[in-house]
Design an enzyme around this catalytic site. Structure first.
Site, mmCIF file in Angstrom:
data_model
loop_
_atom_site.group_PDB
_atom_site.id
_atom_site.type_symbol
_atom_site.label_atom_id
_atom_site.label_comp_id
_atom_site.label_asym_id
_atom_site.label_seq_id
_atom_site.Cartn_x
_atom_site.Cartn_y
_atom_site.Cartn_z
ATOM 1 N N ASP A 103 12.447 9.448 -6.297
ATOM 2 C CA ASP A 103 11.393 9.767 -5.357
ATOM 3 C C ASP A 103 10.811 11.128 -5.751
ATOM 4 O OD1 ASP A 103 9.830 9.543 -2.971
ATOM 5 O OD2 ASP A 103 11.189 10.961 -2.018
ATOM 6 N N ASP A 141 15.120 10.534 -0.229
ATOM 7 C CA ASP A 141 15.545 11.254 0.960
ATOM 8 C C ASP A 141 15.008 10.653 2.244
ATOM 9 O OD1 ASP A 141 12.908 11.872 0.636
ATOM 10 O OD2 ASP A 141 13.136 14.044 0.716
ATOM 11 N N ASP A 185 13.291 5.009 1.446
ATOM 12 C CA ASP A 185 14.071 4.880 0.218
ATOM 13 C C ASP A 185 15.369 4.092 0.413
ATOM 14 O OD1 ASP A 185 12.289 6.523 -1.301
ATOM 15 O OD2 ASP A 185 13.176 8.274 -0.339
#
Length: 915
Positions: free
Chosen positions: A345, A653, A657
């Site tokens: 990410d 985070d 996700d």
């Protein structure tokens, strides 16, 4: 029939179809009519109660869990434990209660550890339930009421204000300057500005500006919205279902161990049957044959394998923890070492998650701003030199910074040992940029604010009115906003000396394009002097403003993450960025980090949606940046890479996700900024939220795998050598060179005592200079099998040769077996010294190099030597294990017969180096 009754009937007819509506495509009136609600009075308490009974509470459902006893019993459903259970039963039949107890204790401990790990994993859905647990302000029967979010129903009219957590999925009916932080759901790094007009069907989730989603946060403004989805039907709820459906994949290590265990189980049973059949065919009694078969089974079972795997992984966990990586599941240690792709990410993982001004254009000049984040560390540079604000030529820059500080509702404060933002990230970046020029709110107290026009997405600007000169009865207006909104209101611009000149829109737009191509979010600033007044109206800023400058803002990459990405690439690991942010911003960050180099490596979620499975798989393999992707697409990308044979690590985070983290071979969550559900779904947590810690974890993981290979290369030749000895003795119809109870001693004491030091082996300095191992490579590769076979033959020669030699010369079977066992232990000791770093590290230290000495092998050797002395020399042990005391010469002979293994290892190292 009352109006309420009609509404209920109409709603009941559409309830089953609610999930099929594209709410962002409908007008406000259509949404209200569809949900049989009222745009001002909301639902009645009676109607809300009816719908609550029909649709249930606004809470995420959890999967019915198995009973604790069933989950505990399932821990025994493993081939390796079948083998250990067999060993336990065999030792019970031999009436060796102590060894049987040890084996069953190992089985029980493994089951308990597995049960605890599985129980922790079930916390993921419970954590998601907390993600939408909050209170809400709703309008029922025309009255405001505060209620638990779990009581909300579809059709409820909800009020949102700054600081609120959105309690359900809402279609917005009216907004006033509403900005919502959706980073946990979509990956968007800045708050999203909201509006009410309907949108096209194909509008991505992250761009649905007329929707507010459960679990997101209101950072600015107010709004009214109507609930269109609750509980599992919300976007957060859909993620919950994705987590439920995600395959809980086995790691490469557990897959290989399972396959090896099954194969070994069949081999052992086959050899035992062969032994029994051969013995009966030779006319032996079934009792004698049974004991021989038992000896073969016991010799073939690697009792030390589960222990060494667990110990090696546990030590890897400890080492990673010291490097800011907390492992939640033991096999993840080894998985990191075999990772071939890291899907990361962007926001908060590769970047600071702190918006920062990096470029400024003012007075026709270009400035850069050093430093990142909300700490006021850095300075403003021109031509790589600090700006001297005491000199002429930077008045426009100062005015631009001043506008960013005055036209601002946020502030930065020192709290908990760090600088924290109270407000929106964009405004925080403007404050810090001004601070770097030593410009603070205290410096501008002579310009008190009189009035404000707050930011509204419809107008794309914020304006403030300030007292400028009391004597001259002058006020100043400052504006900040989008370039389009500001330029159309400007007639002039400042040059470098602060003089007003005619505005050159084309030149400004070129500067904007240049900043945008670098992934910067560009804000424009303007001002205007007016006669003193106490209120600010929009017609006051319709024209006649002076353009002050541009500030380019970005969430910058972590400097240590850039180095970590490079290190991973040097180690043969691909790093791919998967984010919900804009493609332009994501691509710019990726270029700075060395993740991608061409536009062909960048794909958007909209492009992925239009691809068939074949093209999607190609994009997953070739792409390096995936922007504006939805949670389902992150999950699909991970699966596509796994189908290509990649070992995938996924970092993140946010709530968005979590499904991909659970699907990945190893999920890596941020320990500080990560959502609770993300942490629960992950295999590993980074305590410093730093991508660079992943590099350290990969390094440790590779070291763990090498140590496991060493352990297997050490352990299996012992078992195979023992099995060969028993089988050949049976085929030749000779006395057994080693008894079952002596085999148990070797396998459970001597072997384990020498194997455990391998778990403490330090990693090689070259571990990150080599590509990741082929994920399709078997645990027992061809070269490793050759090594195992060669050492097994040597061990067989030692056992069988020493036994026959001593038996022929002395006729004493007990003495012959004692010397055969000690000869095998000596061979094990020399083999251990040959494959560990103890001697090389000791030599390096003697030569004056600062190299830590790996003392674990020496400690293990001393411990085993003492145990072997007891085994051979202590009368009680002689009685239990049927051994005989050795003379000094006999002990030296045992050591001498084991020494040649060193030369065998030197030859094998040419073909399969273990270090």
């Amino acid at each position: 029939m009352t109006a309420n009754t009609i509404a209920t009937n109409n709603f009941a007819q559409t309830t089953n179809d609610l999930l099929n509506y594209e709410w962002h495509t409908l007008t406000e009136q259509q949404v209200v009519q569809t949900l049989a609600s009222h745009p001002e009075a909301g639902l009645s308490d009676e109607e809300a109660s009816t719908r609550h009974q029909q649709m249930g509470a606004n809470q995420l459902s959890t999967k019915a869990s198995k009973s604790p006893w069933l989950k505990f019993l399932e821990q025994f459903h493993q081939p390796l434990l079948y083998i250990l259970l067999t060993a336990g039963v065999v030792t019970l039949l031999l009436q060796d209660w102590i060894d049987a107890g040890v084996i069953f204790a190992v089985i029980l401990i493994n089951a308990i550890v597995g049960y605890i790990q599985e129980s922790k994993a079930e916390g993921a859905i419970a954590a998601l339930s907390k993600a939408i647990a909050t209170e809400a302000t709703a309008i029922r029967d025309g009255q405001k009421t505060r209620l638990a979010s779990s009581e909300l129903v579809v059709g409820d009219l909800v009020l949102l204000a700054s600081g609120d957590k959105v309690p359900a999925d809402l279609r917005l009916l009216s907004v006033r300057g509403l900005q919502v932080d959706e980073s946990a759901l979509t990956g968007e790094s800045v708050p999203v500005e909201k509006a009410t007009p309907s949108l096209a069907v194909e509008t991505p989730l992250a761009e649905r500006s007329n929707m507010a989603y459960a679990g997101s946060f209101v950072t600015f403004g107010q709004a009214e919205g109507i609930v269109v989805a609750i509980a599992d039907a919300t976007e957060t709820g859909r993620i919950s279902q994705l987590i439920e459906s995600s395959t809980n994949l086995k790691t490469p290590l557990t897959r290989n161990i399972d396959k090896f265990s099954k194969t070994l189980l069949y081999v052992i049973l086959g050899l035992a049957a062969l032994t029994f059949a051969v013995g009966l065919g030779q006319g032996e009694s079934w009792i004698a044959v049974f004991k021989a078969a038992v000896a073969l089974v016991v010799s073939a079972i690697p009792e030390g394998l589960p222990a060494i795997v667990t110990v090696t992984l546990a030590i890897g966990v400890s080492r990673m923890a010291r490097r800011n990586a907390i492992i939640r599941k033991l096999p993840a240690v080894e998985t990191l070492g075999s990772t071939t792709v890291i899907c990361s990410d962007k926001t908060g993982t590769l970047t600071e998650n702190q918006m920062t001004v990096q470029k400024i254009y003012a007075g026709g000049q270009h400035y850069t701003v050093s430093g990142i984040g909300y700490a006021p560390d850095g300075e403003i540079l021109i031509n790589q030199q600090p700006v001297d604000f005491n000199a002429d030529g930077h008045i426009a820059l100062w005015e631009s910074l001043e506008a960013g500080l005055l036209c601002n509702d946020s502030h930065i404060e020192w709290r908990d040992g760090q600088w924290n933002l109270v407000g929106t990230p964009t405004e925080g970046a403007l404050i810090v940029a001004a601070n770097k020029a030593r410009l603070t709110p205290e410096n501008l107290e002579q310009l008190p604010r009189i009035d404000t026009i707050p930011f509204e997405s419809e107008f794309q600007y914020m304006a403030t009115l300030h007292e400028l000169d009391v004597k001259r009865r002058l006020n100043a207006i400052y504006l900040k906003g989008s370039v389009e909104a500001i330029l159309q209101r400007c007639d002039y611009m400042l040059d470098a000396q602060g003089q007003q000149t005619a505005l050159n829109p084309r030149a400004v737009e070129q500067e904007v394009a240049g900043m945008a191509n670098q992934g910067l979010r560009v804000l424009a600033f303007a001002s205007k002097e007016v006669a003193a007044k106490r209120s600010l109206e929009r017609h006051d800023i319709a024209q006649g403003l002076v353009f002050l400058g541009l500030q380019g803002i970005i969430d910058p990459p972590r400097s240590e993450a850039i180095a970590a990405v490079k290190a991973c690439q040097s180690a043969g690991i691909q790093v791919k960025m998967i984010t919900g942010d804009h493609a332009l911003t994501a691509a710019a960050i990726a270029r700075q980090m060395g993740i991608c180099s061409t536009e062909a490596q960048v794909f958007t979620g909209q492009q992925l949606t239009q691809m068939d499975e074949k093209k999607f798989a190609q994009a997953a393999e070739q792409g390096m940046v995936f922007a504006r992707v939805a949670p389902e697409q992150k999950l699909r990308l991970v699966r596509a890479l796994q189908l290509k044979g990649e070992i995938v690590a996924m970092t993140g985070d946010g709530v968005n996700d979590a499904p991909a983290l659970k699907q990945a071979d190893i999920g890596v969550a941020m320990g500080l900024a990560g959502a609770e559900v993300t942490k629960e779904s992950a295999d590993m947590l980074l305590t410093d939220d730093n991508f660079a810690s992943i590099e350290a974890a990969v390094e440790e993981g590779r070291g763990v795998y090498r140590n496991l290979r060493k352990a297997i290369a050490f352990l299996l030749p012992i078992n195979v050598g023992e099995s060969m000895t028993i089988l050949i003795a049976i085929l030749l119809a000779t006395a057994l060179p080693i008894l079952p109870i002596q085999i148990l001693w070797l396998n459970m004491v001597s072997s384990v005592g020498l194997i455990v030091p391998l778990a403490f082996e330090p990693k090689s300095g070259e571990v990150m200079q080599q590509p990741p191992r082929n994920p399709r490579e078997k645990l027992l590769s061809g070269s490793l099998l050759q090594r195992i076979l060669a050492i097994s033959v040597f061990n067989w020669l030692v056992i069988f040769g020493v036994f026959q030699w001593i038996l022929q010369t002395t006729g004493n079977e007990a003495l012959a077996r004692t010397m055969a066992i000690n000869g095998l232990v000596a061979a094990e000791v020399f083999y251990l010294l040959s494959i560990t770093q103890f001697l090389p590290s000791l030599v390096a230290r003697i030569q004056g190099k600062r190299t830590p000495v790996a003392y674990a092998p020496a400690i293990g050797i001393v411990a085993v030597a003492m145990l072997q002395c007891l085994f051979s020399q202590w009368s009680m042990m002689n009685q239990v294990f049927d051994t005989r005391p050795l003379t000094f010469i006999q002990a030296l002979i045992c050591m001498a017969v084991g020494l040649p293994v060193v030369f065998v290892v030197l030859i094998l190292q040419r073909f399969d180096p273990l270090n």
